[in-house]
Design a protein around this motif. Sequence first.
Motif, PDB file in Angstrom:
ATOM      1  N   GLY A 163      13.127 -14.889   1.213  1.00 45.35           N
ATOM      2  CA  GLY A 163      12.933 -14.600   2.603  1.00 45.35           C
ATOM      3  C   GLY A 163      12.124 -14.085   2.920  1.00 45.35           C
ATOM      4  O   GLY A 163      11.017 -13.690   2.837  1.00 45.35           O
ATOM      5  N   THR A 164      11.818 -13.475   4.552  1.00 43.26           N
ATOM      6  CA  THR A 164      11.874 -12.399   5.226  1.00 43.26           C
ATOM      7  C   THR A 164      11.034 -11.028   4.190  1.00 43.26           C
ATOM      8  O   THR A 164      10.144 -10.063   4.771  1.00 43.26           O
ATOM      9  CB  THR A 164      11.865 -12.057   6.454  1.00 43.26           C
ATOM     10  OG1 THR A 164      13.437 -12.070   6.869  1.00 43.26           O
ATOM     11  CG2 THR A 164      11.893 -13.290   7.334  1.00 43.26           C
ATOM     12  N   ASP A 165      12.302 -10.382   3.564  1.00 44.94           N
ATOM     13  CA  ASP A 165      12.522  -9.530   3.215  1.00 44.94           C
ATOM     14  C   ASP A 165      10.788  -9.562   2.461  1.00 44.94           C
ATOM     15  O   ASP A 165      10.666  -8.220   0.791  1.00 44.94           O
ATOM     16  CB  ASP A 165      13.461  -9.715   1.510  1.00 44.94           C
ATOM     17  CG  ASP A 165      14.825  -8.958   2.769  1.00 44.94           C
ATOM     18  OD1 ASP A 165      14.348  -7.965   3.774  1.00 44.94           O
ATOM     19  OD2 ASP A 165      16.171  -9.018   2.288  1.00 44.94           O
ATOM     20  N   ILE A 166      10.327 -10.675   1.657  1.00 41.35           N
ATOM     21  CA  ILE A 166       9.087 -10.643   0.647  1.00 41.35           C
ATOM     22  C   ILE A 166       8.374  -9.646   1.476  1.00 41.35           C
ATOM     23  O   ILE A 166       7.443  -8.868   0.670  1.00 41.35           O
ATOM     24  CB  ILE A 166       8.542 -11.943   1.230  1.00 41.35           C
ATOM     25  CG1 ILE A 166       8.493 -12.521   1.978  1.00 41.35           C
ATOM     26  CG2 ILE A 166       9.270 -12.388  -0.303  1.00 41.35           C
ATOM     27  CD1 ILE A 166       7.609 -14.198   2.099  1.00 41.35           C
ATOM     28  N   ARG A 167       8.217  -9.705   2.888  1.00 46.10           N
ATOM     29  CA  ARG A 167       7.283  -9.062   3.655  1.00 46.10           C
ATOM     30  C   ARG A 167       7.777  -7.210   3.611  1.00 46.10           C
ATOM     31  O   ARG A 167       6.268  -6.081   3.808  1.00 46.10           O
ATOM     32  CB  ARG A 167       7.266  -9.109   5.226  1.00 46.10           C
ATOM     33  CG  ARG A 167       7.554 -10.221   5.802  1.00 46.10           C
ATOM     34  CD  ARG A 167       7.781 -10.028   7.140  1.00 46.10           C
ATOM     35  NE  ARG A 167       6.747 -11.656   7.548  1.00 46.10           N
ATOM     36  CZ  ARG A 167       7.942 -12.236   8.266  1.00 46.10           C
ATOM     37  NH1 ARG A 167       8.977 -11.640   8.891  1.00 46.10           N
ATOM     38  NH2 ARG A 167       7.498 -13.551   9.239  1.00 46.10           N
ATOM     39  N   LYS A 168       8.900  -6.788   2.599  1.00 47.68           N
ATOM     40  CA  LYS A 168       8.772  -5.367   2.538  1.00 47.68           C
ATOM     41  C   LYS A 168       8.302  -4.823   0.856  1.00 47.68           C
ATOM     42  O   LYS A 168       8.349  -3.713   0.804  1.00 47.68           O
ATOM     43  CB  LYS A 168      10.412  -4.854   1.970  1.00 47.68           C
ATOM     44  CG  LYS A 168      11.165  -5.308   3.456  1.00 47.68           C
ATOM     45  CD  LYS A 168      12.627  -5.317   3.347  1.00 47.68           C
ATOM     46  CE  LYS A 168      13.208  -5.697   4.661  1.00 47.68           C
ATOM     47  NZ  LYS A 168      14.933  -5.274   4.917  1.00 47.68           N
ATOM     48  N   PHE A 169       8.008  -6.374  -0.156  1.00 48.41           N
ATOM     49  CA  PHE A 169       7.653  -5.956  -1.035  1.00 48.41           C
ATOM     50  C   PHE A 169       6.485  -6.609  -1.737  1.00 48.41           C
ATOM     51  O   PHE A 169       5.635  -6.136  -2.916  1.00 48.41           O
ATOM     52  CB  PHE A 169       9.064  -5.529  -2.258  1.00 48.41           C
ATOM     53  CG  PHE A 169       9.513  -6.722  -2.432  1.00 48.41           C
ATOM     54  CD1 PHE A 169       9.252  -7.832  -3.605  1.00 48.41           C
ATOM     55  CD2 PHE A 169      10.049  -7.119  -1.243  1.00 48.41           C
ATOM     56  CE1 PHE A 169       9.279  -9.090  -4.137  1.00 48.41           C
ATOM     57  CE2 PHE A 169      10.961  -8.296  -1.715  1.00 48.41           C
ATOM     58  CZ  PHE A 169      10.383  -9.292  -2.840  1.00 48.41           C
ATOM     59  N   ALA A 218       5.738  -5.058  -8.479  1.00 49.26           N
ATOM     60  CA  ALA A 218       6.275  -4.668  -7.417  1.00 49.26           C
ATOM     61  C   ALA A 218       7.897  -5.774  -7.378  1.00 49.26           C
ATOM     62  O   ALA A 218       8.883  -4.978  -6.718  1.00 49.26           O
ATOM     63  CB  ALA A 218       5.432  -5.407  -6.410  1.00 49.26           C
ATOM     64  N   GLU A 219       8.204  -6.904  -7.519  1.00 54.90           N
ATOM     65  CA  GLU A 219       8.963  -7.438  -7.732  1.00 54.90           C
ATOM     66  C   GLU A 219      10.041  -6.973  -8.703  1.00 54.90           C
ATOM     67  O   GLU A 219      11.362  -7.205  -8.247  1.00 54.90           O
ATOM     68  CB  GLU A 219       8.774  -8.968  -8.162  1.00 54.90           C
ATOM     69  CG  GLU A 219      10.250  -9.572  -7.186  1.00 54.90           C
ATOM     70  CD  GLU A 219      10.131 -11.162  -7.978  1.00 54.90           C
ATOM     71  OE1 GLU A 219      11.216 -12.484  -8.226  1.00 54.90           O
ATOM     72  OE2 GLU A 219       9.087 -11.655  -8.168  1.00 54.90           O
ATOM     73  N   VAL A 220       9.637  -6.888  -9.604  1.00 55.08           N
ATOM     74  CA  VAL A 220      10.771  -6.378 -10.689  1.00 55.08           C
ATOM     75  C   VAL A 220      11.006  -4.511 -10.195  1.00 55.08           C
ATOM     76  O   VAL A 220      12.541  -4.517  -9.686  1.00 55.08           O
ATOM     77  CB  VAL A 220      10.262  -5.597 -11.798  1.00 55.08           C
ATOM     78  CG1 VAL A 220      10.863  -4.970 -12.427  1.00 55.08           C
ATOM     79  CG2 VAL A 220       9.318  -6.525 -12.693  1.00 55.08           C
ATOM     80  N   ASP A 221      10.297  -3.708  -9.203  1.00 50.59           N
ATOM     81  CA  ASP A 221      11.001  -3.003  -8.728  1.00 50.59           C
ATOM     82  C   ASP A 221      12.001  -2.754  -7.189  1.00 50.59           C
ATOM     83  O   ASP A 221      12.859  -2.204  -7.402  1.00 50.59           O
ATOM     84  CB  ASP A 221       9.638  -1.708  -7.923  1.00 50.59           C
ATOM     85  CG  ASP A 221       8.652  -1.318  -9.110  1.00 50.59           C
ATOM     86  OD1 ASP A 221       9.056  -1.087 -10.451  1.00 50.59           O
ATOM     87  OD2 ASP A 221       7.464  -0.962  -8.938  1.00 50.59           O
TER      88      ASP A 221
END
Length: 495
Positions: free
Chosen positions: A420-426, A443-446
């Motif tokens: 959702g909107t958390d994609i903006r964080k990483f 970036a997603e793994v981190d």
Amino acid sequence: MFIIGGGINGCGIARDAAGRGYRVGLAEMNDLASGTSSWSTKLVHGGLRYLEHYEFSLVRHALMEREVLWGIAPHIIRPLRFILPHHSGLRPAWLLRLGLFLYDHLGGRKKLRATTTVDLDGPMGAPLKDEFHKGFEYSDARVDDARLVVLNARDAAARGADIMVRTKVIEARREAGLWQITLADQDDDRTYTVSARFLVNVGGPWVDAIIQTAMGQNEAHNIRLVQGSHIVTRKLYDHDRAYIFQNADGRIIFTIPYEEDFTLVGTTDQDFDGDPADAAITGAETQYLLSAASEYFKRPVAPDDIVWSYSGVRPLFDDGASKAQEATRDYVLKVEGDKDEPAVLNGFGGKITTYRVLSEEVLEKIERRLGARGSRWTGDKPLPGGDFPVDGLAALEEELQRSVPELDARTVRRLARGYGTDIRKFIRPGALGLDFGHGLYEAEVDWLVLNEWARTAEDILWRRTKLGLRFDGDQQSRLAEHMKNRKADWRKAAE
């Protein structure tokens, strides 16, 4: 309070309790959602078939919850239309329509579409055998079950809860007016003790084992273990509806569009005896699902169509039902302990769909012992990443595609529907890092390691995402090696 079990019930209770101001600890002996909660049929639904067993209260609560959960998690929960073909040799059409009328009206449906009649001589019936001409189409919803668990845990942690994964409860004893709980951290190979005024045991299929071993009550027997297995096949048809098929034995199966290129077929119901961790689909279960689906599809579903299968054990409350499929799917909560000693609540049964209602009822029981600290709130506050309208997913996907043009369309959909909107964080342009394949970037793994308790490649590929369906052995090994090499860096960053 201290909670044993990191499935949907444990994480839901932790979220609710932390949001009311309680100090909360939770221990999960493996990964979050690594048990029953990730082996579901991936649905938020009322349970149409439960009407035949007169479980009207369960169905009503589940139906009411569909739109509540959709509202707080519109990224991982989305409406899905189901087609129920009329089989002339089984339940009559009038009975199906009556059941669907009740299904439409028991739970106060507002946003989901109502039941309609469907002509199976048209596109919606194209994959089916020519003998099926009429059917009914109704609404339920799909859910990423493991992500639902993790998002509840994340929100609980954000509100102060201490979430401990790969941490096993060795012993829980009453001492000096408190629970003294001995924990074994399996990552660091150490044991330590915490104390709590109230203990919640929602260990899923291990709930009785926890009572027997950690609490020393050898005669505990409250649950009936029922194995449910699923197969995932190559895509069996092109449209976006799911099917619900009746079988001559009175059971039903679903075929559900899954992860864009696949079809999910399930489930089975059979009694299970043994360690739930050892559950695996049997040859008989596989053949049952293949035969049940092939009874309806023009092209028979063959073993070669299967790309993956999974099996889990449901901890149903033992109500003495003669058949596994007739055992109640409702939950039972039991509080033990005199008023002058710390209490324990043992939870048996339950469903993904009603986890939030269960959590509220648990909190009511806890408040009677510890005092009230807040009112019901979880149905109004979105889960992490879910702070957008239920019809806003397409706009979120478009935003992500514009802002990070190097992502392909499939990855954009997966990320938006997982975070959702958390994609903006990483997820940022030019900062994706290593590409492990199929749109999984560093970036997603981190993010998953530092924010969602992922520890292994399996945690990422089969629970945080479903990319295990696409990764080959070399890609899995590369991800595992990367995680091993970065472990010290991540630990330092977490500290």
